[in-house]
Design an enzyme around this catalytic site. Structure first.
Site, short mmCIF file in Angstrom:
data_model
loop_
_atom_site.label_atom_id
_atom_site.label_comp_id
_atom_site.label_asym_id
_atom_site.label_seq_id
_atom_site.Cartn_x
_atom_site.Cartn_y
_atom_site.Cartn_z
CB CYS A 150 37.23 49.06 37.68
SG CYS A 150 38.26 49.69 39.10
CG HIS A 187 35.60 43.34 37.68
ND1 HIS A 187 35.61 44.08 37.80
CD2 HIS A 187 35.38 43.67 39.75
CE1 HIS A 187 36.35 44.63 37.60
NE2 HIS A 187 35.75 44.80 39.29
CG HIS A 218 41.45 45.46 39.52
ND1 HIS A 218 41.28 46.08 38.58
CD2 HIS A 218 40.24 46.36 40.36
CE1 HIS A 218 40.06 46.67 38.21
NE2 HIS A 218 39.11 46.23 39.61
#
Lengths: 254, 407
Positions: free
Chosen positions: B171, B300, B334
């Site tokens: 990620c 994040h 996400h």
């Protein structure tokens, strides 16, 4: 080549390691000290990790030990396609709709699995890069390591690794598990220095590996590793990718 | 023996074009509209069936077909990328063409992050093999599944000849690609680099995150006291980064990057957020800035209990309680390997459009967190310096600072 046209110093090689579990292949290529070395992995992790991660960690462990500068350094992990055996297993499970997936298999399928386990095993909080190069791994990894050193990193551990490709996915790929690792620093090095690649009309020592290398990118640097293992002082030319034997780098061993 | 040359100075680099594709649609304008509102764009995935309930940030627009000569590269990932390259109003293709004209194709590089590449097509290829005994004839492993294919495709599509590579650090991939682009320019190897991240929805990631009990059933609610997991999305974030030029002095610049590892666990963050703290501090160091100079942090903020708690603890350590921050994954989902680049683009938009995005889905800020979490968007706010955080599996952390120079 004239003195003024000498290529610039590229990188110091402070340590190297290799993992080539197939003994027959090791004998044929003249590579030694290339067994698995999983001493840094916790026992539970050791049992669960893939072939790719095991060869990568083995070569990295040996290179750091050989360099004698600890393990607290940035690392660049580069492989052709990463954790392809784990990915293959997950794709089989998905096809069979055999849910839920194994959470361990899932997190061990990410491309930076080897880099992640290395960070945990080595305790290094430095950046762990994970790149995928297919047929262009070693040179891309060397490029990223050079970029990091040129922008301030003191040392970078470069690990180039591959595991056996699942035959059902790519039957024509006959990859043998292999990893090479180099502890690199700013040139010139105390022990060995690699100069920038140049194109010559005189192909360099390629260990007669052309055919193997076509099958497996992680073996690209084996000629370089063999020269380092031989340790004869002086300079020699090595092919950074035997698929391009005209492009060579000069290796100076102190 | 000669001494080492001093390292190249890492200087501020102008971002001269930016494009995105997200669940809000194609282009920065569609994402901007989404960011100005408070409604999420998550939906039940239509690409495949799942045996659990979740909402995803799926791109619903029809995607363009690749040019004839490049059809072997055709995947959902590359078609999303082509949509971003040609998104109306963002001018990315023109900007790349101008860079090539100015510096030459060999001086223009491509660095992209992805965690999926053509996994969606690989899953379909396995299904085909189960039924027919062989992989589909139009499935080309090297050009669809292989991660590097994404950069090879973009290089062919745009006629670039500079260095190209693909980073896959889960990620944080998109952010780390932008950091690598910075190195390519600061060392003088490239004059311009197209950098960013691309990820596309696939069964493996949705089922994989679900197997770790990290997926929310309802739309995710990052930073909320009742948050219970992530919503997965897909998307593209691309930016053209160039070497400094007088004409770009007022453009938004990439001011500094920080990269680090937790050295702790494959899926869980370090309990004190040590890696996150190092990444943020290094980006300050590289940019020559102090925390009090930052107007906004795009967190994040995935929406899992643990990730958000650790990130906010790291924020408190680095900034104290006084920085405005928020997360945007409640809007787009996400986007995994693209997230760092999509959210860098959101930071770029905050700077160019003078607004601060809200935290979509947030209703009641977790009382353990700073009171400076932005719930609803703040319009007409001067914004000069912003930070973008991305953290991934393997304890892989990246942080960057975008802003205007000398303001």
């Amino acid at each position: 080549m004239t003195e003024s046209a000498r290529p610039p110093l590229l990188l110091a090689i402070d340590g190297f390691g290799v993992c080539l579990p197939d003994q027959d292949l090791a004998t044929r290529t003249g590579i030694r000290d290339c067994e698995m070395d999983l001493s840094l992995l916790a026992p539970l992790v050791r049992r669960r990790t893939s072939q790719a991660t095991r060869v990568a960690v083995s070569a990295a462990t040996r290179a750091c030990r050989e360099a004698g500068q600890g393990t607290d350094m940035a690392a660049v992990f580069v492989s052709a396609i990463g954790e392809i055996q784990t990915t293959d297993k997950l794709c089989e499970v998905i096809t069979a709709a055999d849910f839920p997936l194994s959470p361990t298999l899932f997190h061990n399928s990410v491309h930076n699995t080897a880099a992640g386990y290395w960070s945990i095993a080595s305790g290094s909080k430095a950046p762990m890069q994970a790149m995928a190069g297919l047929n262009d791994c070693f040179r891309l990894g060397l490029l990223e390591a050079w970029l990091q050193i040129e922008t301030g990193a003191d040392r970078v551990l470069l690990v180039c690794y591959d595991e056996t490709m699942p035959s059902a996915l790519q039957p024509e790929y006959n990859w043998q598990p292999c990893a090479i690792a180099l502890v690199l620093g700013a040139a010139p090095g105390q022990r060995a220095t690699l100069l920038a690649p140049v194109i010559t009309n005189k192909p360099a020592d390629s260990l007669c590996l052309e055919q193997l290398v076509k099958e497996n990118q992680a073996m690209v640097a084996l000629p370089l590793i063999r020269r380092l293992q031989e340790g004869v002082s002086g300079s020699c030319q090595v092919a950074l990718d035997p698929c391009f034997p005209d492009t060579v780098a000069e290796l100076q061993i102190s | 023996m000669t001494k080492r040359q001093p390292p190249h100075e890492v200087s501020a680099l102008p971002i001269t074009a930016c494009s995105v594709v997200t669940a809000c649609g194609v282009g920065t304008r569609a994402l901007h509209e989404g960011l100005l509102g408070t409604e999420h764009r998550l939906r039940i995935p239509s690409l495949f069936d799942l045996d659990f309930d979740t909402m995803a940030g799926e791109v619903s627009e029809p995607l363009p077909d690749l040019a004839d000569g490049l059809h072997q590269y055709s995947t959902r990932n590359t078609r999303l990328t082509l949509a971003a390259i040609d998104s109306p109003g963002d001018g990315l293709r023109d900007a790349v063409n101008q860079a090539v004209e100015r510096y030459g194709a060999a001086r223009t590089g491509v660095v992209l992050g992805t965690s999926t590449s053509g996994m969606y097509e690989t899953e379909q290829a396995y299904r085909h093999r189960q039924r027919h005994g062989h992989l589909p004839s139009d499935y080309v492993f090297e050009r669809q599944h292989a991660w590097i294919a994404l950069a090879d495709y973009v290089r062919c599509e745009l006629g670039l000849k500079g260095p190209r590579y693909v980073i896959s650090t889960a990620c944080s991939s998109g952010s780390r690609a932008i950091a690598a682009a910075q190195r390519l320019i600061c060392t003088g190897l490239c004059d311009a680099v197209l950098a960013g991240g691309v990820d596309s929805l696939c069964r493996l990631t949705l089922n994989g995150f679900n197997s770790l009990d990290l997926v929310a059933k309802d739309p995710c609610t990052p930073l909320d006291r009742n948050r219970d997991g992530i919503s997965i999305g897909e998307g593209v974030g691309l930016m053209l980064i160039e070497r400094p030029q007088p004409e770009w002095q007022h453009a938004v610049h990439l001011l500094g990057c920080g990269e680090s590892s937790d050295a702790h666990h494959m899926t869980a963050p370090h309990p004190e957020g040590i890696g996150a703290i190092i990444a943020m501090q290094q980006s300050f160091e590289q940019a020559g800035l102090k925390p009090e100079m930052i107007d906004y942090v795009n967190l994040h903020a995935t929406g899992t209990r643990q990730n958000d708690a650790v990130e906010m603890a790291a924020m408190a350590e680095v900034f104290g309680p006084e920085v405005q921050c928020g997360g945007t994954k409640g809007l787009t989902g996400h986007t995994l390997g693209a997230a760092g680049a999509v959210e860098a683009a959101i930071c770029w938009m905050a700077l160019t459009q003078s607004f601060l995005p809200g935290t979509c889905g947030l209703r009641h800020v977790d009382p353990a967190f700073s009171r400076q979490v932005i719930t609803t968007p703040r319009l007409n706010t001067p914004v000069n310096m912003v930070m973008n955080n991305s953290f991934g599996f393997g304890g892989n952390n990246a942080s960057m600072i975008l802003g205007r120079q000398g303001d």
